[in-house]
Design a protein around this motif. Structure first.
Motif, PDB file in Angstrom:
ATOM      1  N   UNK A  48       3.741 -15.179  -3.418  1.00  0.00           N
ATOM      2  CA  UNK A  48       4.599 -16.357  -3.271  1.00  0.00           C
ATOM      3  C   UNK A  48       4.205 -17.129  -2.005  1.00  0.00           C
ATOM      4  N   UNK A  49       3.932 -16.417  -0.928  1.00  0.00           N
ATOM      5  CA  UNK A  49       3.462 -17.086   0.294  1.00  0.00           C
ATOM      6  C   UNK A  49       2.171 -17.842  -0.013  1.00  0.00           C
ATOM      7  N   UNK A  50       1.265 -17.204  -0.734  1.00  0.00           N
ATOM      8  CA  UNK A  50      -0.026 -17.830  -1.054  1.00  0.00           C
ATOM      9  C   UNK A  50       0.124 -19.047  -1.966  1.00  0.00           C
ATOM     10  N   UNK A  51       1.260 -19.178  -2.647  1.00  0.00           N
ATOM     11  CA  UNK A  51       1.504 -20.348  -3.488  1.00  0.00           C
ATOM     12  C   UNK A  51       1.914 -21.572  -2.659  1.00  0.00           C
ATOM     13  N   UNK A  52       2.168 -21.374  -1.366  1.00  0.00           N
ATOM     14  CA  UNK A  52       2.558 -22.454  -0.457  1.00  0.00           C
ATOM     15  C   UNK A  52       1.319 -23.096   0.173  1.00  0.00           C
ATOM     16  N   UNK A  53       1.534 -24.246   0.784  1.00  0.00           N
ATOM     17  CA  UNK A  53       0.485 -24.878   1.593  1.00  0.00           C
ATOM     18  C   UNK A  53       0.259 -24.008   2.823  1.00  0.00           C
ATOM     19  N   UNK A  54      -0.985 -23.592   3.045  1.00  0.00           N
ATOM     20  CA  UNK A  54      -1.297 -22.692   4.153  1.00  0.00           C
ATOM     21  C   UNK A  54      -2.580 -23.115   4.844  1.00  0.00           C
ATOM     22  N   UNK A  55      -2.680 -22.816   6.136  1.00  0.00           N
ATOM     23  CA  UNK A  55      -3.983 -22.952   6.785  1.00  0.00           C
ATOM     24  C   UNK A  55      -4.974 -22.005   6.112  1.00  0.00           C
ATOM     25  N   UNK A  56      -6.217 -22.422   6.004  1.00  0.00           N
ATOM     26  CA  UNK A  56      -7.219 -21.642   5.272  1.00  0.00           C
ATOM     27  C   UNK A  56      -7.372 -20.219   5.814  1.00  0.00           C
ATOM     28  N   UNK A  57      -7.342 -20.044   7.124  1.00  0.00           N
ATOM     29  CA  UNK A  57      -7.508 -18.693   7.687  1.00  0.00           C
ATOM     30  C   UNK A  57      -6.359 -17.779   7.274  1.00  0.00           C
ATOM     31  N   UNK A  58      -5.145 -18.309   7.245  1.00  0.00           N
ATOM     32  CA  UNK A  58      -3.996 -17.524   6.791  1.00  0.00           C
ATOM     33  C   UNK A  58      -4.211 -17.127   5.332  1.00  0.00           C
ATOM     34  N   UNK A  59      -4.656 -18.063   4.520  1.00  0.00           N
ATOM     35  CA  UNK A  59      -4.908 -17.781   3.103  1.00  0.00           C
ATOM     36  C   UNK A  59      -5.941 -16.661   2.944  1.00  0.00           C
ATOM     37  N   UNK A  60      -7.011 -16.721   3.702  1.00  0.00           N
ATOM     38  CA  UNK A  60      -8.056 -15.685   3.622  1.00  0.00           C
ATOM     39  C   UNK A  60      -7.500 -14.311   4.006  1.00  0.00           C
ATOM     40  N   UNK A  61      -6.756 -14.263   5.085  1.00  0.00           N
ATOM     41  CA  UNK A  61      -6.214 -12.984   5.565  1.00  0.00           C
ATOM     42  C   UNK A  61      -5.228 -12.411   4.556  1.00  0.00           C
ATOM     43  N   UNK A  62      -4.328 -13.243   4.039  1.00  0.00           N
ATOM     44  CA  UNK A  62      -3.332 -12.735   3.097  1.00  0.00           C
ATOM     45  C   UNK A  62      -3.951 -12.333   1.762  1.00  0.00           C
ATOM     46  N   UNK A  63      -5.001 -13.005   1.352  1.00  0.00           N
ATOM     47  CA  UNK A  63      -5.698 -12.598   0.128  1.00  0.00           C
ATOM     48  C   UNK A  63      -6.320 -11.218   0.309  1.00  0.00           C
ATOM     49  N   UNK A  64      -6.929 -10.970   1.465  1.00  0.00           N
ATOM     50  CA  UNK A  64      -7.472  -9.635   1.751  1.00  0.00           C
ATOM     51  C   UNK A  64      -6.353  -8.600   1.784  1.00  0.00           C
ATOM     52  N   UNK A  65      -5.221  -8.966   2.360  1.00  0.00           N
ATOM     53  CA  UNK A  65      -4.071  -8.055   2.404  1.00  0.00           C
ATOM     54  C   UNK A  65      -3.636  -7.693   0.987  1.00  0.00           C
ATOM     55  N   UNK A  66      -3.635  -8.660   0.067  1.00  0.00           N
ATOM     56  CA  UNK A  66      -3.249  -8.337  -1.304  1.00  0.00           C
ATOM     57  C   UNK A  66      -4.166  -7.266  -1.900  1.00  0.00           C
ATOM     58  N   UNK A  67      -5.454  -7.375  -1.643  1.00  0.00           N
ATOM     59  CA  UNK A  67      -6.390  -6.350  -2.126  1.00  0.00           C
ATOM     60  C   UNK A  67      -6.091  -4.999  -1.481  1.00  0.00           C
ATOM     61  N   UNK A  68      -5.834  -5.023  -0.176  1.00  0.00           N
ATOM     62  CA  UNK A  68      -5.484  -3.774   0.529  1.00  0.00           C
ATOM     63  C   UNK A  68      -4.223  -3.148  -0.056  1.00  0.00           C
ATOM     64  N   UNK A  69      -3.226  -3.978  -0.353  1.00  0.00           N
ATOM     65  CA  UNK A  69      -1.974  -3.455  -0.891  1.00  0.00           C
ATOM     66  C   UNK A  69      -2.163  -2.858  -2.277  1.00  0.00           C
ATOM     67  N   UNK A  70      -3.067  -3.428  -3.060  1.00  0.00           N
ATOM     68  CA  UNK A  70      -3.355  -2.831  -4.360  1.00  0.00           C
ATOM     69  C   UNK A  70      -3.958  -1.445  -4.156  1.00  0.00           C
ATOM     70  N   UNK A  71      -4.859  -1.336  -3.169  1.00  0.00           N
ATOM     71  CA  UNK A  71      -5.418  -0.022  -2.830  1.00  0.00           C
ATOM     72  C   UNK A  71      -4.329   0.932  -2.347  1.00  0.00           C
ATOM     73  N   UNK A  72      -3.445   0.444  -1.485  1.00  0.00           N
ATOM     74  CA  UNK A  72      -2.378   1.287  -0.956  1.00  0.00           C
ATOM     75  C   UNK A  72      -1.451   1.758  -2.071  1.00  0.00           C
ATOM     76  N   UNK A  73      -1.124   0.873  -2.988  1.00  0.00           N
ATOM     77  CA  UNK A  73      -0.321   1.272  -4.139  1.00  0.00           C
ATOM     78  C   UNK A  73      -1.016   2.363  -4.942  1.00  0.00           C
ATOM     79  N   UNK A  74      -2.330   2.220  -5.100  1.00  0.00           N
ATOM     80  CA  UNK A  74      -3.099   3.256  -5.796  1.00  0.00           C
ATOM     81  C   UNK A  74      -3.069   4.577  -5.049  1.00  0.00           C
ATOM     82  N   UNK A  75      -3.176   4.499  -3.736  1.00  0.00           N
ATOM     83  CA  UNK A  75      -3.113   5.713  -2.917  1.00  0.00           C
ATOM     84  C   UNK A  75      -1.765   6.413  -3.083  1.00  0.00           C
ATOM     85  N   UNK A  76      -0.702   5.649  -3.114  1.00  0.00           N
ATOM     86  CA  UNK A  76       0.621   6.241  -3.269  1.00  0.00           C
ATOM     87  C   UNK A  76       0.870   6.726  -4.695  1.00  0.00           C
TER      88      UNK A  76
END
Length: 184
Positions: A48-76
């Protein structure tokens, strides 16, 4: 890529159980399912945050976080699996430091708000804190790697700082708690 789902419903969970990544089954209300379910909820909130207007660096970081969270969910979801590592936590700390460095020091508490992007980032932060608590609760009964908890802890800090950045970038500014608003 792994197996593709040709049919979304399986009916195997109609009895209140769900399959874990290792093939075992557990209750849908188990601490493990609650923990990885909240990580999934957090990932959706970041979407939902990524659906907002964001500075490009914020978008890049949060997109990477989404991938990390998918990994973390898999770990759990897969007992004994290790998918989040110290390098992931160090990357969050580096991003946190970079985003925080130009911000003024905090003198007051900040209320969630400051425009749509900042407010949704604050919401993601609170879901992250809940995911951290649930991972800790899971760890009281089953093994949970410290990296998983530390990742969530750093991520909640990063989301707080990004919310500050977004409030300022939007022109709304940060909403400060007015602790002296009540007459004594």
């Amino acid at each position: 890529m792994g197996n593709r789902l040709s049919k979304i419903y399986t009916r195997t969970g109609d009895d209140g159980s769900t399959g874990l990544g290792d093939g075992s089954r557990t209750g849908k209300d188990s601490a493990r399912v609650t923990a990885y379910g909240t990580v999934d909820e957090l990932n959706s909130a970041i979407g939902v945050v990524l659906a907002c207007e964001l500075p490009e660096r914020v978008r890049e970081v949060l997109t990477q976080v989404q991938h990390d969270l998918f990994d973390l969910g898999g770990e759990l979801c897969i007992p004994g699996m290790a998918l989040v590592h110290d390098a992931d936590i160090a990357r969050l700390e580096d991003e946190l430091d970079a985003f925080n460095e130009p911000l003024p020091a905090l003198k007051d508490f900040i209320l969630p708000g400051g425009g749509m992007a900042a407010a949704t980032c604050h919401l993601a932060r609170t879901i992250c804190r809940r995911a951290e608590r649930e991972a800790i609760a899971l760890g009281r009964g089953e093994p949970v790697r410290g990296e998983a908890v530390r990742y969530l802890n750093r991520l909640s800090d990063l989301l707080f700082v990004i919310a500050r950045v977004l409030a300022r970038a939007s022109g709304h500014g940060e909403v400060l708690w007015q602790h002296e608003r009540r007459k004594r």
